[in-house]
Scaffold this motif. Structure first.
Motif, PDB file in Angstrom:
ATOM      1  N   ILE A 137       4.441   4.983  -5.504  1.00  0.00           N
ATOM      2  CA  ILE A 137       3.790   6.094  -4.803  1.00  0.00           C
ATOM      3  C   ILE A 137       3.227   7.097  -5.799  1.00  0.00           C
ATOM      4  CG2 ILE A 137       4.151   8.020  -3.218  1.00  0.00           C
ATOM      5  CD1 ILE A 137       4.193   5.349  -1.834  1.00  0.00           C
ATOM      6  N   ILE A 138       3.973   7.392  -6.855  1.00  0.00           N
ATOM      7  CA  ILE A 138       3.461   8.301  -7.887  1.00  0.00           C
ATOM      8  C   ILE A 138       2.159   7.753  -8.451  1.00  0.00           C
ATOM      9  CG2 ILE A 138       3.864   9.207 -10.212  1.00  0.00           C
ATOM     10  CD1 ILE A 138       6.831   9.388  -9.521  1.00  0.00           C
ATOM     11  N   ALA A 139       2.144   6.469  -8.779  1.00  0.00           N
ATOM     12  CA  ALA A 139       0.937   5.854  -9.333  1.00  0.00           C
ATOM     13  C   ALA A 139      -0.222   5.950  -8.346  1.00  0.00           C
ATOM     14  CB  ALA A 139       1.211   4.389  -9.681  1.00  0.00           C
ATOM     15  N   GLY A 140       0.068   5.742  -7.050  1.00  0.00           N
ATOM     16  CA  GLY A 140      -0.987   5.821  -6.040  1.00  0.00           C
ATOM     17  C   GLY A 140      -1.585   7.205  -5.915  1.00  0.00           C
ATOM     18  N   VAL A 141      -0.731   8.233  -5.911  1.00  0.00           N
ATOM     19  CA  VAL A 141      -1.230   9.610  -5.781  1.00  0.00           C
ATOM     20  C   VAL A 141      -2.002  10.018  -7.026  1.00  0.00           C
ATOM     21  CG1 VAL A 141      -0.571  12.020  -5.452  1.00  0.00           C
ATOM     22  CG2 VAL A 141       0.619  10.230  -4.190  1.00  0.00           C
ATOM     23  N   VAL A 142      -1.485   9.638  -8.201  1.00  0.00           N
ATOM     24  CA  VAL A 142      -2.190   9.951  -9.455  1.00  0.00           C
ATOM     25  C   VAL A 142      -3.553   9.259  -9.475  1.00  0.00           C
ATOM     26  CG1 VAL A 142      -2.154   9.614 -11.961  1.00  0.00           C
ATOM     27  CG2 VAL A 142      -0.106  10.418 -10.777  1.00  0.00           C
ATOM     28  N   MET A 143      -3.597   8.037  -8.963  1.00  0.00           N
ATOM     29  CA  MET A 143      -4.863   7.307  -8.914  1.00  0.00           C
ATOM     30  C   MET A 143      -5.867   8.023  -8.022  1.00  0.00           C
ATOM     31  SD  MET A 143      -5.403   3.295  -7.971  1.00  0.00           S
ATOM     32  CE  MET A 143      -4.718   3.498  -6.325  1.00  0.00           C
ATOM     33  N   HIS A 144      -5.411   8.500  -6.873  1.00  0.00           N
ATOM     34  CA  HIS A 144      -6.279   9.296  -5.999  1.00  0.00           C
ATOM     35  C   HIS A 144      -6.793  10.526  -6.746  1.00  0.00           C
ATOM     36  CE1 HIS A 144      -6.167   7.756  -1.810  1.00  0.00           C
ATOM     37  NE2 HIS A 144      -5.084   7.148  -2.227  1.00  0.00           N
ATOM     38  N   GLU A 145      -5.897  11.192  -7.443  1.00  0.00           N
ATOM     39  CA  GLU A 145      -6.262  12.421  -8.153  1.00  0.00           C
ATOM     40  C   GLU A 145      -7.288  12.137  -9.242  1.00  0.00           C
ATOM     41  OE1 GLU A 145      -6.779  15.956  -8.472  1.00  0.00           O
ATOM     42  OE2 GLU A 145      -4.819  15.808  -7.529  1.00  0.00           O
ATOM     43  N   LEU A 146      -7.047  11.078 -10.002  1.00  0.00           N
ATOM     44  CA  LEU A 146      -7.969  10.733 -11.088  1.00  0.00           C
ATOM     45  C   LEU A 146      -9.372  10.459 -10.570  1.00  0.00           C
ATOM     46  CD1 LEU A 146      -5.678   8.438 -13.285  1.00  0.00           C
ATOM     47  CD2 LEU A 146      -6.638  10.651 -13.944  1.00  0.00           C
ATOM     48  N   GLU A 147      -9.449   9.848  -9.393  1.00  0.00           N
ATOM     49  CA  GLU A 147     -10.762   9.540  -8.821  1.00  0.00           C
ATOM     50  C   GLU A 147     -11.519  10.793  -8.406  1.00  0.00           C
ATOM     51  OE1 GLU A 147     -12.622   6.679  -8.596  1.00  0.00           O
ATOM     52  OE2 GLU A 147     -11.059   6.231 -10.049  1.00  0.00           O
ATOM     53  N   GLU A 148     -10.793  11.862  -8.145  1.00  0.00           N
ATOM     54  CA  GLU A 148     -11.433  13.087  -7.671  1.00  0.00           C
ATOM     55  C   GLU A 148     -11.623  14.130  -8.767  1.00  0.00           C
ATOM     56  OE1 GLU A 148     -12.671  13.462  -4.649  1.00  0.00           O
ATOM     57  OE2 GLU A 148     -12.017  11.462  -4.103  1.00  0.00           O
ATOM     58  N   ASP A 175      -0.195  17.021 -13.116  1.00  0.00           N
ATOM     59  CA  ASP A 175       1.211  17.398 -12.961  1.00  0.00           C
ATOM     60  C   ASP A 175       1.556  17.494 -11.478  1.00  0.00           C
ATOM     61  OD1 ASP A 175       3.338  19.609 -12.458  1.00  0.00           O
ATOM     62  OD2 ASP A 175       3.630  19.140 -14.577  1.00  0.00           O
ATOM     63  N   GLN A 176       0.703  18.155 -10.722  1.00  0.00           N
ATOM     64  CA  GLN A 176       0.935  18.296  -9.282  1.00  0.00           C
ATOM     65  C   GLN A 176       0.895  16.944  -8.592  1.00  0.00           C
ATOM     66  OE1 GLN A 176      -0.963  21.574  -7.028  1.00  0.00           O
ATOM     67  NE2 GLN A 176      -1.748  19.992  -5.659  1.00  0.00           N
ATOM     68  N   ALA A 177      -0.003  16.060  -9.030  1.00  0.00           N
ATOM     69  CA  ALA A 177      -0.101  14.732  -8.425  1.00  0.00           C
ATOM     70  C   ALA A 177       1.185  13.941  -8.647  1.00  0.00           C
ATOM     71  CB  ALA A 177      -1.296  13.976  -9.004  1.00  0.00           C
ATOM     72  N   VAL A 178       1.748  14.030  -9.859  1.00  0.00           N
ATOM     73  CA  VAL A 178       2.989  13.313 -10.156  1.00  0.00           C
ATOM     74  C   VAL A 178       4.125  13.838  -9.285  1.00  0.00           C
ATOM     75  CG1 VAL A 178       4.749  12.876 -11.909  1.00  0.00           C
ATOM     76  CG2 VAL A 178       2.327  12.717 -12.514  1.00  0.00           C
ATOM     77  N   ARG A 179       4.255  15.155  -9.193  1.00  0.00           N
ATOM     78  CA  ARG A 179       5.338  15.743  -8.391  1.00  0.00           C
ATOM     79  C   ARG A 179       5.133  15.419  -6.909  1.00  0.00           C
ATOM     80  NH1 ARG A 179       8.053  19.796 -11.681  1.00  0.00           N
ATOM     81  NH2 ARG A 179       6.868  20.025 -13.617  1.00  0.00           N
ATOM     82  N   THR A 180       3.882  15.484  -6.466  1.00  0.00           N
ATOM     83  CA  THR A 180       3.579  15.148  -5.073  1.00  0.00           C
ATOM     84  C   THR A 180       3.967  13.705  -4.781  1.00  0.00           C
ATOM     85  OG1 THR A 180       1.761  16.744  -4.957  1.00  0.00           O
ATOM     86  CG2 THR A 180       1.730  14.938  -3.370  1.00  0.00           C
ATOM     87  N   GLY A 181       3.578  12.792  -5.690  1.00  0.00           N
ATOM     88  CA  GLY A 181       3.925  11.385  -5.506  1.00  0.00           C
ATOM     89  C   GLY A 181       5.418  11.169  -5.474  1.00  0.00           C
ATOM     90  N   TYR A 182       6.135  11.857  -6.352  1.00  0.00           N
ATOM     91  CA  TYR A 182       7.593  11.715  -6.368  1.00  0.00           C
ATOM     92  C   TYR A 182       8.194  12.186  -5.049  1.00  0.00           C
ATOM     93  CZ  TYR A 182      12.467  12.697  -7.000  1.00  0.00           C
ATOM     94  OH  TYR A 182      13.827  12.747  -6.788  1.00  0.00           O
TER      95      TYR A 182
END
Length: 770
Positions: A171-182, A197-204
């Protein structure tokens, strides 16, 4: 902010409409024939680029990527895999020119990374840390590491802790991937760091819901009443937007500690996820989270012995939970508006869920779980109206290929590649006979069955990178646990053997008695264990020599601790889980015992019989210099009390107090083995970095450690007004410094005898909790 009461009903209606569409397709006359033609065209197009790489998969799995590179198939493999991720997880139309360019660029980046790593994906913590370093995300790396330990500590043994970690990391990887795309390419480095940082914490925090909500409610650890209470807590929190308290009276006494810990973690997660939402997205977040939970609950409440479920009952909840799990991620922040993203996410989730349920059929039947597959197998003979779930699976595929993206072979190929790959993996796992029986169970058209079997048999090059990563990650977690268990077992075994040899049997005077007392207790014995392993396994020294070296190094170390604890120095009341020597006896006895042990250490060396006396003299000279260095280190420590040291001064102090002891543990057997100067220098460099890393970890534990595990009260450094890496650098920078030395120490191990124990030991130094 309360959730809109109509939202769940609206999404239910949308799911029902989608279900009816899929059902209607199955009933169309040309449904099977259209799929057969699709498979035929797919196979024909595949043959144009056909190179059979399936035989490479018979090689060791870790070498699979390198075989792909050698066969010239790595580009196609990665492009297919990344295309699928953009389509499935990001909901993008991968046929657009812009998206194709983006996929090509990402493919090239991943390939370059794999080439740098010799076509391997290392899963060691050092690799993840280096990735975090590149983005200045060390702080969140430390945070996630601590949180994953916390999850493992909370979860009872009955739940799969490795699978929990995998889900969270995914899930962390998925949220970070979304963030990177934006991310905007014009962002400052600091702003980019904040968003990631926020994407990692959000994914966790989102990933945390899987082990602490889904797994808990799916398992048998809580009573039926407790599950109902727990579900009410989750439901009302999502419905009202406020975290409800939990009361001890609602739980069995032996469950309360666990529930309290879960409530604390979930409360923290909910408040973070809610607070980092843009104002305009908070309602959407609550709605999708509520939708996901309710859909899961609908499935959880089903019982396989109930023969009255309708097709709509079975499939609507599947559509809702598979769609909402992805829609939650989309609600975390405003994403660029691209046509069909939400529609793709809503409609495509069911494809993955039905594929997973087929794979898990035997397990679900054993657990009496209700899925479209288990229900169909159980009741198909008495209820002819039940829809074949495998037909429903292919109806989803049909819907995307012929309705949403007609005439787009890129979409067709990536969906069918994934479907065929899933069936190939299932066949390999179940075996040919069981697989064929399974396919017969879910046959819905004989001609389609033949076409599909031919496609599965003849089609090659449909493996996916994310599946390989998943397999490797799980294998690595399993192997790491095995290695850790072996390491702990070996430490225990060596420690027991060492401790049998340390005491003075006669104890004919009070000094020997005091020495025995100081040698006992809950000691780590790291130094004698290092000597033991290197001398026996790396250098093959004779047992009598090994034993003398081991005793000598521990006597030297214990003596240094006796002096370190004296009232005139650190004035420590406890050591190794019991009273220090001066507390139990008196100051004079402690001082004399320390002196006595240093001399006994030299005697242990002097009695060694060796064919080259020069080595023995070198050994004695070296060990006496080491004792001098440790004394100098303690002197520097006393001089430093009440003073603010610089980082360089603290490093020097750590080298004297800790690194020289580690060095001696390895150098003494090196000397006796007549090793080269080059290797001896490598030992010095290794000990320098390992000793500092060890000292920093001790400083960190002094502010976070548990007294029972440490064998002493934490906070001693602060009480003594001692300069530490934490007091000088702060916690986060101290962790960075520890990792820098830890990684440098790992690098030096490559020049020493190849002993897995020392790599495990280094990991222990930075991951230990005492």
């Amino acid at each position: 902010m309360q959730m809109d009461k109509d939202y769940f009903q609206t999404k239910q209606e949308q799911a029902k409409a989608y279900f009816q569409t899929l059902q209607a397709q199955i009933q169309e006359e040309n449904f099977a024939s259209a799929l057969i033609e699709t498979l035929h065209q797919y196979q024909q197009d595949k043959k144009k680029t056909w190179v059979n790489i399936d035989h490479w998969k018979q090689q060791p799995s870790k070498l699979f990527i390198s075989y792909l590179a050698k066969s010239g198939q790595l580009d196609a493999y990665l492009h297919r895999s990344i295309s699928y991720i953009y389509f499935r997880d990001l909901g993008r139309d991968i046929t657009s020119e812009a998206m194709q360019n983006r996929i090509t660029a990402v493919t090239e980046g991943v390939k370059n990374y794999l080439n740098q790593k010799e076509q391997r994906v290392p899963f060691h913590l050092t690799e993840l840390y280096q990735m975090a370093q590149k983005e200045s995300l060390e702080e969140v790396f430390f945070w996630v590491s601590d949180k994953l330990k916390r999850v493992s500590a909370i979860l009872p043994d009955g739940l799969d802790k490795n699978e929990a970690k995998r889900k969270i990391m995914k899930i962390i990887a998925g949220v970070v991937m979304h963030e990177l795309e934006e991310l905007d390419g014009e962002l400052s480095k600091d702003r980019r760091r904040q968003l990631l940082d926020q994407a990692v914490r959000t994914g966790y925090y989102y990933g945390l819901t899987y082990p602490l909500i889904d797994d808990v409610l799916d398992a048998d650890m809580l009573t039926a009443s407790e599950k109902k209470t727990f579900a009410y807590f989750i439901r009302q929190t999502l419905f009202t937007g406020e975290v409800l308290p939990v009361k001890a009276d609602d739980w069995q006494k032996n469950h309360w500690e666990f529930i309290s810990a879960v409530h604390q973690e979930l409360s923290e997660a909910f408040h973070y996820l809610k607070s980092c939402q843009p104002e305009e997205n908070r309602q959407l977040f609550l709605e999708n989270a509520y939708l996901f939970f309710e859909a899961q609950e609908l499935d959880r409440q089903k019982h396989l012995d109930n023969d009255r479920y309708t097709n709509e009952d079975l499939y609507t909840s599947v559509i809702l939970k598979s769609a909402s799990s992805r829609l939650i991620i989309r609600s975390f922040k405003p994403f660029s508006e691209v046509e069909n993203i939400e529609a793709n996410m809503f409609h495509y989730g069911m494809y993955n869920q039905l594929a997973d349920d087929l794979t898990d059929l035997d397990e679900d039947l054993a657990n009496r779980n209700v899925t479209p597959y288990t229900y169909f197998v159980t009741y198909r003979e008495q209820n002819s109206n039940l829809i074949n779930p495998f037909a429903m699976y292919w109806s989803v595929i049909y819907y995307f290929i012929h309705k949403l993206y007609p005439g787009k072979p890129e979409i067709r190929d990536v969906i069918l590649d994934r479907a065929i790959n899933g069936l190939k993996r299932l066949k390999a796992r179940l075996g040919k006979e069981r697989y064929q029986k399974l396919m017969q169970q879910f046959s819905f058209d004989p001609n389609f069955d033949k076409a599909l079997e031919k496609t599965v048999h003849r089609t090659h090059n449909v493996a996916f990178f994310d599946k390989w990563i998943r397999d490797q990650f799980l294998d690595t977690l399993k192997q790491n646990q095995q290695l850790k268990n072996q390491f702990v077992s070996k430490m225990k075994e060596i420690k027991e053997q060492v401790e049998e040899q340390l005491p003075f049997e006669s104890a004919k005077n009070s000094l020997e008695e005091a020495a025995n007392d100081s040698l006992s207790g809950n000691a780590k014995r790291l130094r004698p264990m290092m000597t033991w392993v290197l001398a026996k396994e790396g250098l093959r020294l004779p047992d009598h020599l090994v034993l003398s070296l081991v005793k000598s190094i521990e006597y030297m170390h214990t003596a240094s601790l006796i002096f370190d604890d004296l009232p005139s120095q650190d004035n420590a009341p406890e050591r190794r889980g019991k009273q220090t020597l001066h507390e139990k006896y008196n100051h004079a006895t402690a001082e004399l015992t320390g002196l006595w042990l240093t001399q006994r250490a030299v005697e242990e060396q002097a009695v060694i019989k060796h064919q080259e006396p020069g080595r023995l003299l070198e050994l004695i000279a070296y060990s006496t210099r080491t004792t001098q260095n440790m004394c100098q280190g303690q002197f520097l420590d006393l001089q430093a009390k009440g003073k603010q040291l610089t980082l360089d001064e603290l490093r020097e102090l750590s080298v004297y107090k800790t690194s020289f002891g580690f060095e001696a543990a390895l150098m003494m057997p090196m000397i006796m083995a007549g090793e080269s100067d080059e290797r001896k220098q490598a030992v010095q460099r290794f000990a320098y970095h390992a000793g500092i890393a060890f000292q920093i970890k001790d400083d960190l534990l002094d502010i976070t450690g548990d007294a029972k595990l440490l064998g002493k009260q934490p906070g001693r450094d602060e009480r003594n007004n001692s300069s530490t890496f934490v007091s000088i650098l702060g916690k986060e920078e101290a962790q960075k410094e520890m990792w820098r030395h830890y990684m440098a120490a790992r690098k030096e191990l490559a020049t020493l005898p190849d002993i897995a124990f020392f790599y495990q030991l280094l990991d222990y130094l930075i991951l230990r909790d005492h």
